[in-house]
Design a protein around this motif. Structure first.
Motif, PDB file in Angstrom:
ATOM      1  N   UNK A  67       0.608  -1.801  -0.129  1.00  0.00           N
ATOM      2  CA  UNK A  67      -0.108  -0.119  -0.036  1.00  0.00           C
ATOM      3  C   UNK A  67       0.591   1.364   0.232  1.00  0.00           C
ATOM      4  N   UNK A  68       0.543   2.546  -0.274  1.00  0.00           N
ATOM      5  CA  UNK A  68       1.182   3.297   0.015  1.00  0.00           C
ATOM      6  C   UNK A  68       1.600   3.690   1.054  1.00  0.00           C
ATOM      7  N   UNK A  69       2.764   4.248   1.423  1.00  0.00           N
ATOM      8  CA  UNK A  69       3.398   4.442   2.447  1.00  0.00           C
ATOM      9  C   UNK A  69       4.245   3.126   3.337  1.00  0.00           C
ATOM     10  N   UNK A  70       3.976   2.208   2.338  1.00  0.00           N
ATOM     11  CA  UNK A  70       4.880   0.486   2.541  1.00  0.00           C
ATOM     12  C   UNK A  70       6.050   0.549   1.840  1.00  0.00           C
ATOM     13  N   UNK A  71       6.963  -0.720   2.443  1.00  0.00           N
ATOM     14  CA  UNK A  71       7.753  -0.370   1.489  1.00  0.00           C
ATOM     15  C   UNK A  71       7.687  -2.263   1.316  1.00  0.00           C
ATOM     16  N   UNK A  72       8.348  -2.729   0.058  1.00  0.00           N
ATOM     17  CA  UNK A  72       8.288  -3.686   0.051  1.00  0.00           C
ATOM     18  C   UNK A  72       9.687  -4.575   0.617  1.00  0.00           C
ATOM     19  N   UNK A  73       9.946  -5.279   1.507  1.00  0.00           N
ATOM     20  CA  UNK A  73      10.939  -5.717   2.337  1.00  0.00           C
ATOM     21  C   UNK A  73      11.834  -7.390   2.298  1.00  0.00           C
ATOM     22  N   UNK A  74      10.351  -7.669   1.349  1.00  0.00           N
ATOM     23  CA  UNK A  74      10.918  -8.928   0.945  1.00  0.00           C
ATOM     24  C   UNK A  74      10.308  -9.765   1.865  1.00  0.00           C
ATOM     25  N   UNK A  75      10.966 -11.165   1.851  1.00  0.00           N
ATOM     26  CA  UNK A  75      10.021 -12.329   2.042  1.00  0.00           C
ATOM     27  C   UNK A  75       8.525 -12.445   2.588  1.00  0.00           C
ATOM     28  N   UNK A  76       7.607 -12.163   1.079  1.00  0.00           N
ATOM     29  CA  UNK A  76       6.267 -11.540   1.657  1.00  0.00           C
ATOM     30  C   UNK A  76       5.917 -10.525   2.588  1.00  0.00           C
ATOM     31  N   UNK A  77       6.374  -9.279   3.065  1.00  0.00           N
ATOM     32  CA  UNK A  77       6.663  -8.485   3.912  1.00  0.00           C
ATOM     33  C   UNK A  77       6.524  -7.049   3.324  1.00  0.00           C
ATOM     34  N   UNK A  78       5.785  -6.367   3.907  1.00  0.00           N
ATOM     35  CA  UNK A  78       5.596  -4.557   3.715  1.00  0.00           C
ATOM     36  C   UNK A  78       6.030  -4.269   5.176  1.00  0.00           C
ATOM     37  N   UNK A  79       6.727  -3.182   4.872  1.00  0.00           N
ATOM     38  CA  UNK A  79       7.166  -2.481   6.138  1.00  0.00           C
ATOM     39  C   UNK A  79       6.977  -0.919   6.053  1.00  0.00           C
ATOM     40  N   UNK A  80       5.966  -0.261   6.734  1.00  0.00           N
ATOM     41  CA  UNK A  80       5.945   0.660   7.224  1.00  0.00           C
ATOM     42  C   UNK A  80       6.954   1.700   7.023  1.00  0.00           C
ATOM     43  N   UNK A  81       6.593   3.060   6.528  1.00  0.00           N
ATOM     44  CA  UNK A  81       8.056   4.255   6.020  1.00  0.00           C
ATOM     45  C   UNK A  81       7.631   4.866   7.203  1.00  0.00           C
ATOM     46  N   UNK A  82       8.703   5.314   7.953  1.00  0.00           N
ATOM     47  CA  UNK A  82       8.529   5.950   9.035  1.00  0.00           C
ATOM     48  C   UNK A  82       9.386   7.494   8.665  1.00  0.00           C
ATOM     49  N   UNK A  83       8.529   8.146   8.134  1.00  0.00           N
ATOM     50  CA  UNK A  83       8.978   9.947   7.952  1.00  0.00           C
ATOM     51  C   UNK A  83       9.649   9.690   7.186  1.00  0.00           C
ATOM     52  N   UNK A  84      11.068  10.466   6.387  1.00  0.00           N
ATOM     53  CA  UNK A  84      11.820  10.516   5.248  1.00  0.00           C
ATOM     54  C   UNK A  84      12.832   8.779   5.264  1.00  0.00           C
ATOM     55  N   UNK A  85      12.675   8.275   6.177  1.00  0.00           N
ATOM     56  CA  UNK A  85      13.164   7.106   5.967  1.00  0.00           C
ATOM     57  C   UNK A  85      12.997   6.017   5.776  1.00  0.00           C
ATOM     58  N   UNK A  86      13.358   5.460   5.196  1.00  0.00           N
ATOM     59  CA  UNK A  86      13.113   3.437   4.295  1.00  0.00           C
ATOM     60  C   UNK A  86      12.840   2.868   5.613  1.00  0.00           C
TER      61      UNK A  86
END
Length: 86
Positions: A67-86
């Protein structure tokens, strides 16, 4: 060294307790079916879980783009972006 006023110190220390539980992140997550590796930022415990020394808010992708505001970190998971940091 300057000391913080007692009220400010109390607020800063109590802030994590005021956050809703849904926003708390995971230090230990299960490996998803079909993945034998762990996502970025997590270490394989050689069993069925992945561990991280840092709290990340993650969620499974279920094979779809993050989703918007989340990034793919592999292995089937997305991580929520915090501020401008990935």
């Amino acid at each position: 060294m300057q000391k913080l006023p007692l009220g400010l110190a109390t607020v800063l220390l109590g802030l994590p307790l005021l956050l809703p539980e849904a926003t708390l992140a995971q230090k230990r997550i299960p490996k998803l079916p079909g993945n034998d590796q762990c996502p970025l930022g997590y270490v394989n415990d050689l069993k069925q879980h992945c561990n991280s020394p840092i709290y990340y808010q993650v969620k499974p992708t279920y094979g779809k783009p993050c989703d918007s505001g989340w990034m793919n970190i592999g292995a089937g998971y997305c991580k929520k972006k915090t501020l401008w940091i990935f």
